[in-house]
Design an enzyme around this catalytic site. Structure first.
Site, PDB file in Angstrom:
ATOM      1  N   ARG A 133      11.254  -2.161  11.488  1.00 42.28           N
ATOM      2  CA  ARG A 133      10.158  -1.787  12.390  1.00 42.28           C
ATOM      3  C   ARG A 133       9.962  -2.872  13.438  1.00 42.28           C
ATOM      4  NH1 ARG A 133       5.147  -0.036   8.643  1.00 42.28           N
ATOM      5  NH2 ARG A 133       4.043  -1.138  10.295  1.00 42.28           N
ATOM      6  N   ARG A 184      -9.656   0.388   8.747  1.00 46.52           N
ATOM      7  CA  ARG A 184      -9.252  -0.990   9.023  1.00 46.52           C
ATOM      8  C   ARG A 184     -10.353  -1.757   9.747  1.00 46.52           C
ATOM      9  NH1 ARG A 184      -3.328   0.154   9.058  1.00 46.52           N
ATOM     10  NH2 ARG A 184      -2.148  -1.763   9.317  1.00 46.52           N
ATOM     11  N   ARG A 236      11.753  -6.262   5.343  1.00 46.50           N
ATOM     12  CA  ARG A 236      11.561  -4.835   5.095  1.00 46.50           C
ATOM     13  C   ARG A 236      12.452  -3.984   6.007  1.00 46.50           C
ATOM     14  NH1 ARG A 236       5.434  -2.550   5.099  1.00 46.50           N
ATOM     15  NH2 ARG A 236       5.466  -2.826   7.342  1.00 46.50           N
ATOM     16  N   ARG A 283      -0.681  -9.381  13.342  1.00 43.73           N
ATOM     17  CA  ARG A 283      -1.210  -8.385  12.400  1.00 43.73           C
ATOM     18  C   ARG A 283      -2.035  -9.059  11.302  1.00 43.73           C
ATOM     19  NH1 ARG A 283       4.072  -5.535  10.670  1.00 43.73           N
ATOM     20  NH2 ARG A 283       2.776  -4.075   9.523  1.00 43.73           N
ATOM     21  N   LYS A 327       0.835  -1.217   0.000  1.00 40.01           N
ATOM     22  CA  LYS A 327       0.000   0.000   0.000  1.00 40.01           C
ATOM     23  C   LYS A 327       0.867   1.263   0.000  1.00 40.01           C
ATOM     24  CE  LYS A 327      -2.304  -1.098   3.806  1.00 40.01           C
ATOM     25  NZ  LYS A 327      -1.659  -2.389   4.151  1.00 40.01           N
TER      26      LYS A 327
HETATM   27  P1  AMP Z   1       0.780   0.208   9.234  1.00 39.16           P
HETATM   28  O1  AMP Z   1       1.992   1.064   9.093  1.00 39.16           O
HETATM   29  O2  AMP Z   1      -0.357   0.653   8.372  1.00 39.16           O
HETATM   30  O3  AMP Z   1       1.084  -1.256   9.075  1.00 39.16           O
HETATM   31  O4  AMP Z   1       0.271   0.405  10.752  1.00 39.16           O
HETATM   32  C1  AMP Z   1       1.091   0.073  11.851  1.00 39.16           C
HETATM   33  C2  AMP Z   1       0.232  -0.093  13.098  1.00 39.16           C
HETATM   34  O5  AMP Z   1      -0.435   1.142  13.385  1.00 39.16           O
HETATM   35  C3  AMP Z   1      -0.879  -1.128  12.999  1.00 39.16           C
HETATM   36  O6  AMP Z   1      -0.436  -2.442  13.252  1.00 39.16           O
HETATM   37  C4  AMP Z   1      -1.833  -0.620  14.088  1.00 39.16           C
HETATM   38  O7  AMP Z   1      -1.352  -0.927  15.375  1.00 39.16           O
HETATM   39  C5  AMP Z   1      -1.735   0.886  13.907  1.00 39.16           C
HETATM   40  N1  AMP Z   1      -2.726   1.381  12.924  1.00 39.16           N
HETATM   41  C6  AMP Z   1      -2.477   1.962  11.713  1.00 39.16           C
HETATM   42  N2  AMP Z   1      -3.618   2.287  11.096  1.00 39.16           N
HETATM   43  C7  AMP Z   1      -4.625   1.906  11.922  1.00 39.16           C
HETATM   44  C8  AMP Z   1      -6.035   1.965  11.829  1.00 39.16           C
HETATM   45  N3  AMP Z   1      -6.659   2.457  10.746  1.00 39.16           N
HETATM   46  N4  AMP Z   1      -6.747   1.480  12.879  1.00 39.16           N
HETATM   47  C9  AMP Z   1      -6.151   0.980  13.976  1.00 39.16           C
HETATM   48  N5  AMP Z   1      -4.826   0.880  14.122  1.00 39.16           N
HETATM   49  C10 AMP Z   1      -4.047   1.341  13.092  1.00 39.16           C
END
Ligand code: AMP
Length: 215
Positions: free
Chosen positions: A160, A88, A127, A171, A13
């Site tokens: 990360r 999400r 990554r 996740r 994404k």
């Molecule tokens: P990402 O970088 O999109 O993989 O997000 C990293 C982490 O941020 C996720 O595993 C969640 O803990 C939190 N997070 C990001 N976006 C959301 C969302 N829309 N709703 C809830 N938690 C989020």
């Protein structure tokens, strides 16, 4: 262009959003990036979000809905935006619909990147990102010229915390339980466009841009 990029962690994404930013000149709104910035800055919101993020769980709907609603009202979103990592959950999707209707806006498309689970795990565990400019790399598929160092700015590369195998499993589970149902939600509203995210990055970008240009 008002767009959602949907897909599991590691689907690409963020990578595709960066290409769309270039082609359409609209901002990428990544809730993950905004939350990580809040954690780094140790804001009250960051302190609340950190535990869930470290565990690979979702941050509460109230927090993310708040940050996205605020962000969408900023001037640079006038021409459009790319939502990356939001919504999400179904309540987040409902809240987004409400925010957009309050702003007199409609979504143009929801692009879902489809990638097999084994490939996702391989992508996430390898990554790396630059601490300074955030450029992404992959230890096997897109390695930097010198190990651990960013080709663009010479910054230090890091992994990360939530890209460790145990957290990745959480996740994925969370994605299947809470986020995957959004595909049907947006299919029913006629917005869903499915893209083969297993293809090489440039081929995925081409598929996405073809879809967006046809809208
Ligand atoms: P990402 O970088 O999109 O993989 O997000 C990293 C982490 O941020 C996720 O595993 C969640 O803990 C939190 N997070 C990001 N976006 C959301 C969302 N829309 N709703 C809830 N938690 C989020």
């Amino acid at each position: 262009m008002k767009l959602i990029l949907l897909g599991p962690p590691g689907a690409g994404k963020g990578t595709q959003a960066a290409q769309i930013v270039e082609s359409f000149g609209i901002p990428q709104i990544s809730t993950g990036d905004m939350l990580r910035a809040a954690v780094r800055a140790q804001t009250p919101m960051g302190l609340k979000a950190k535990e869930a993020m470290d565990a690979g769980a979702l941050v509460t709907d109230a927090i993310v809905i708040g940050i996205v609603s605020e962000r969408l009202q900023q001037e640079d979103c006038e021409k459009g935006f790319i939502l990356d990592g939001f919504p999400r959950t179904l309540p987040q999707a409902d809240a987004l619909a409400l925010t957009l209707s309050g702003l007199g806006k409609d979504l143009d498309a929801v692009v879902s990147l489809q990638v097999e689970t084994t490939a996702l795990v391989e992508r996430l565990t390898g990554r790396r990102a630059c601490r300074d400019c955030s450029r992404g790399f992959h230890v096997s598929f897109d390695p930097p010229a010198a190990e651990g160092i960013c080709d663009s700015c010479g910054g230090e590369l890091f992994q990360r915390g939530d890209d460790q195998e145990e957290t990745i499993r959480n996740r994925m589970e969370v994605y299947h339980q809470q986020t995957a149902p959004l595909e049907d939600y947006y299919r029913q509203s006629g917005l869903l466009k499915v893209v083969d995210g297993m293809a090489p990055i440039a081929a995925v970008t081409q598929q996405v841009l073809d879809i967006l240009k046809a809208i």
